[in-house]
Design an enzyme around this catalytic site. Structure first.
Site, PDB file in Angstrom:
ATOM      1  N   THR A 111     -14.365   7.866  25.873  1.00 23.52           N
ATOM      2  CA  THR A 111     -14.345   7.058  24.650  1.00 23.52           C
ATOM      3  C   THR A 111     -15.455   7.456  23.687  1.00 23.52           C
ATOM      4  O   THR A 111     -16.599   7.678  24.090  1.00 23.52           O
ATOM      5  CB  THR A 111     -14.488   5.573  25.006  1.00 23.52           C
ATOM      6  OG1 THR A 111     -13.454   5.208  25.918  1.00 23.52           O
ATOM      7  CG2 THR A 111     -14.391   4.704  23.762  1.00 23.52           C
ATOM      8  N   GLY A 114     -15.457   6.702  17.311  1.00 20.04           N
ATOM      9  CA  GLY A 114     -14.320   6.694  16.394  1.00 20.04           C
ATOM     10  C   GLY A 114     -12.970   6.770  17.065  1.00 20.04           C
ATOM     11  O   GLY A 114     -11.931   6.752  16.389  1.00 20.04           O
ATOM     12  N   SER A 117      -8.523   4.251  22.529  1.00 18.07           N
ATOM     13  CA  SER A 117      -7.395   4.649  23.363  1.00 18.07           C
ATOM     14  C   SER A 117      -6.758   5.954  22.899  1.00 18.07           C
ATOM     15  O   SER A 117      -5.940   6.535  23.609  1.00 18.07           O
ATOM     16  CB  SER A 117      -6.340   3.536  23.356  1.00 18.07           C
ATOM     17  OG  SER A 117      -6.853   2.342  23.920  1.00 18.07           O
ATOM     18  N   HIS A 163      -3.823  19.279  23.128  1.00 21.53           N
ATOM     19  CA  HIS A 163      -3.829  20.531  23.893  1.00 21.53           C
ATOM     20  C   HIS A 163      -5.103  21.338  23.705  1.00 21.53           C
ATOM     21  O   HIS A 163      -5.197  22.464  24.207  1.00 21.53           O
ATOM     22  CB  HIS A 163      -2.618  21.382  23.492  1.00 21.53           C
ATOM     23  CG  HIS A 163      -1.307  20.689  23.714  1.00 21.53           C
ATOM     24  ND1 HIS A 163      -0.806  20.430  24.967  1.00 21.53           N
ATOM     25  CD2 HIS A 163      -0.416  20.173  22.821  1.00 21.53           C
ATOM     26  CE1 HIS A 163       0.351  19.789  24.844  1.00 21.53           C
ATOM     27  NE2 HIS A 163       0.603  19.615  23.563  1.00 21.53           N
ATOM     28  N   GLU A 226      -6.371   4.818  37.620  1.00 20.68           N
ATOM     29  CA  GLU A 226      -7.351   3.928  36.990  1.00 20.68           C
ATOM     30  C   GLU A 226      -6.694   2.625  36.549  1.00 20.68           C
ATOM     31  O   GLU A 226      -7.262   1.542  36.729  1.00 20.68           O
ATOM     32  CB  GLU A 226      -7.998   4.602  35.784  1.00 20.68           C
ATOM     33  CG  GLU A 226      -9.022   3.717  35.090  1.00 20.68           C
ATOM     34  CD  GLU A 226      -9.619   4.330  33.836  1.00 20.68           C
ATOM     35  OE1 GLU A 226     -10.415   3.639  33.163  1.00 20.68           O
ATOM     36  OE2 GLU A 226      -9.290   5.488  33.509  1.00 20.68           O
ATOM     37  N   ARG A 227      -5.481   2.717  36.004  1.00 16.79           N
ATOM     38  CA  ARG A 227      -4.811   1.512  35.535  1.00 16.79           C
ATOM     39  C   ARG A 227      -4.346   0.643  36.699  1.00 16.79           C
ATOM     40  O   ARG A 227      -4.353  -0.586  36.599  1.00 16.79           O
ATOM     41  CB  ARG A 227      -3.649   1.905  34.619  1.00 16.79           C
ATOM     42  CG  ARG A 227      -4.162   2.382  33.269  1.00 16.79           C
ATOM     43  CD  ARG A 227      -3.162   3.181  32.471  1.00 16.79           C
ATOM     44  NE  ARG A 227      -3.812   3.679  31.253  1.00 16.79           N
ATOM     45  CZ  ARG A 227      -3.342   4.670  30.509  1.00 16.79           C
ATOM     46  NH1 ARG A 227      -2.226   5.299  30.868  1.00 16.79           N
ATOM     47  NH2 ARG A 227      -3.991   5.063  29.429  1.00 16.79           N
ATOM     48  N   GLY A 347      -9.405   0.958  29.811  1.00 15.31           N
ATOM     49  CA  GLY A 347      -8.392   1.796  30.447  1.00 15.31           C
ATOM     50  C   GLY A 347      -7.142   1.972  29.610  1.00 15.31           C
ATOM     51  O   GLY A 347      -6.086   2.373  30.114  1.00 15.31           O
TER      52      GLY A 347
END
Length: 365
Positions: A111, A114, A117, A163, A226-227, A347
């Site tokens: 994270t 700016g 997610s 990418h 993680e989720r 997350g």
């Protein structure tokens, strides 16, 4: 469990006040066999599956661990999988094994100020310069970064959107790499969270995790587990709040009778129980499918939403049932109430993950 009674309960309030847990707690976790569960034996773990790790951590939550304690004690769950799956043997020996023995603490730097997610929008840049990468940029909301010994950092190595990302391990003490600020939070108080600054940070090319420009795939690969873990944290908080509220309603008398004697109270506890049971069952089903090798990206998003929404609602009801005592810092449900509010954000926010699930399920144009 005995470990919590001996090593956590007497100290947790102080850790919440300190804003971090002591480093030697990682050694105690390792010696107790609680760090390497679900991590392959060939890299220093104890083996097992995600379900095994869920069972262990569910026990910790039921025993009263705070969200911040869970996040700090198990930051390696997001810091080292990329290295285990894609890193060189040198990186595994230098970082993974010491983490699993409790001698090092790692964190994950994705994270940015700016970009939340929107992982593809990362701007922290790494430029190849001979045998090194030179990194410039910033990260924020990074768990365990204040105590941590290294950060597995997501960087931009090409101007090709998702990418063009890579993962590079940046050790603490590298010139130009600093924790610019320790952050104060509403909840997760026992978890040290920091802002990181990278100014002409030179890191050997050997610290690249896997292949250059493959970082987005590595990140996405580990977002699923993680989720699922965040979903477990959600129903774990909710179950603890339910148990605390039920006991309080048995003990607390109003108008000459226990709170449980009131039908409206019994109905509320029953609804809390229902939501916890649904969230737990859904999360563990998705975890089992993950262990079986199924593609459960969408399901992990929805399990997280189900569990964390349950956590927020059940914690709120637990505070309500405690009355004025539920609003006091000395009440455990007050802490859970603050801790759970992060879960629909961390997350991947609920809104972003719902849209991701919609696209994966074929509901978007």
């Amino acid at each position: 469990m005995e470990f919590t009674r001996r090593e956590v309960t007497p100290h947790l309030d102080q850790w919440e006040k300190d804003g971090e847990i002591p480093r030697d707690f990682q050694k105690k976790l390792a010696h107790g066999g609680f760090i390497g569960v679900g991590v392959p034996e060939e890299v220093g773990g104890d083996g097992g599956t995600l379900i095994d790790a869920c069972a262990m951590q569910e026990g910790f939550m039921e025993a009263g661990w705070s969200g911040g304690l869970m996040a700090s004690a198990y930051t390696h769950g997001i810091a080292i999988p990329h290295i285990i799956q894609n890193g060189s043997q040198q990186l595994i020996d230098t970082y993974v094994r010491p983490v699993l023995s409790g001698d090092m603490i790692g964190s994950l730097g994705i994270t940015e100020p700016g970009t939340g997610s929107d992982v593809a929008g990362i701007t922290t840049r790494a430029v190849r310069d001979g045998d090194h990468y030179v990194i410039n940029g910033a990260k924020t909301f990074i768990t365990s970064s204040v105590r941590g010994d290294f950060v597995t950092t997501a960087v931009r190595t090409a101007d090709t959107g998702a990418h063009g990302l890579s993962m590079i391990v940046v050790p603490k003490g590298t010139p130009g790499f600093t924790v610019s600020r320790k952050l104060d939070k509403m909840g997760w108080l026992a978890s040290d969270t920091g802002e990181l600054s990278y100014v002409d940070v030179r890191v050997p090319v050997e610290n690249l995790v896997g292949e250059e420009n493959h970082g987005f795939y590595y990140i996405a690969q580990n977002f699923v587990s993680e989720r699922i873990w965040l979903a477990l944290l959600g129903y774990g908080h909710a179950l603890r709040c339910l148990n605390l509220a039920a006991q309080y309603c048995r003990d607390r008398e109003t108008f000459g009778k226990p709170l449980l004697a009131n039908q409206v109270v019994r109905a509320k506890l029953t609804e809390m129980h229902r939501q916890v049971a649904v969230a737990r069952s859904y999360t563990l089903e998705v975890a089992q499918r993950y262990d079986a090798g199924e593609d459960v990206i969408a399901e992990a998003c929805l399990a997280k939403q189900t569990a964390v929404d349950t956590a927020v609602w059940v914690a709120d009801q637990a505070v309500q049932l405690h009355g004025g005592m539920g609003y006091m810092r000395e009440s455990e449900v007050e802490r859970h109430y603050r801790d759970v509010r992060l879960l629909p954000i961390g997350g991947g926010s609920t809104e972003v993950l719902t849209d991701l699930a919609a696209r994966l399920l074929g509901y978007a144009k």
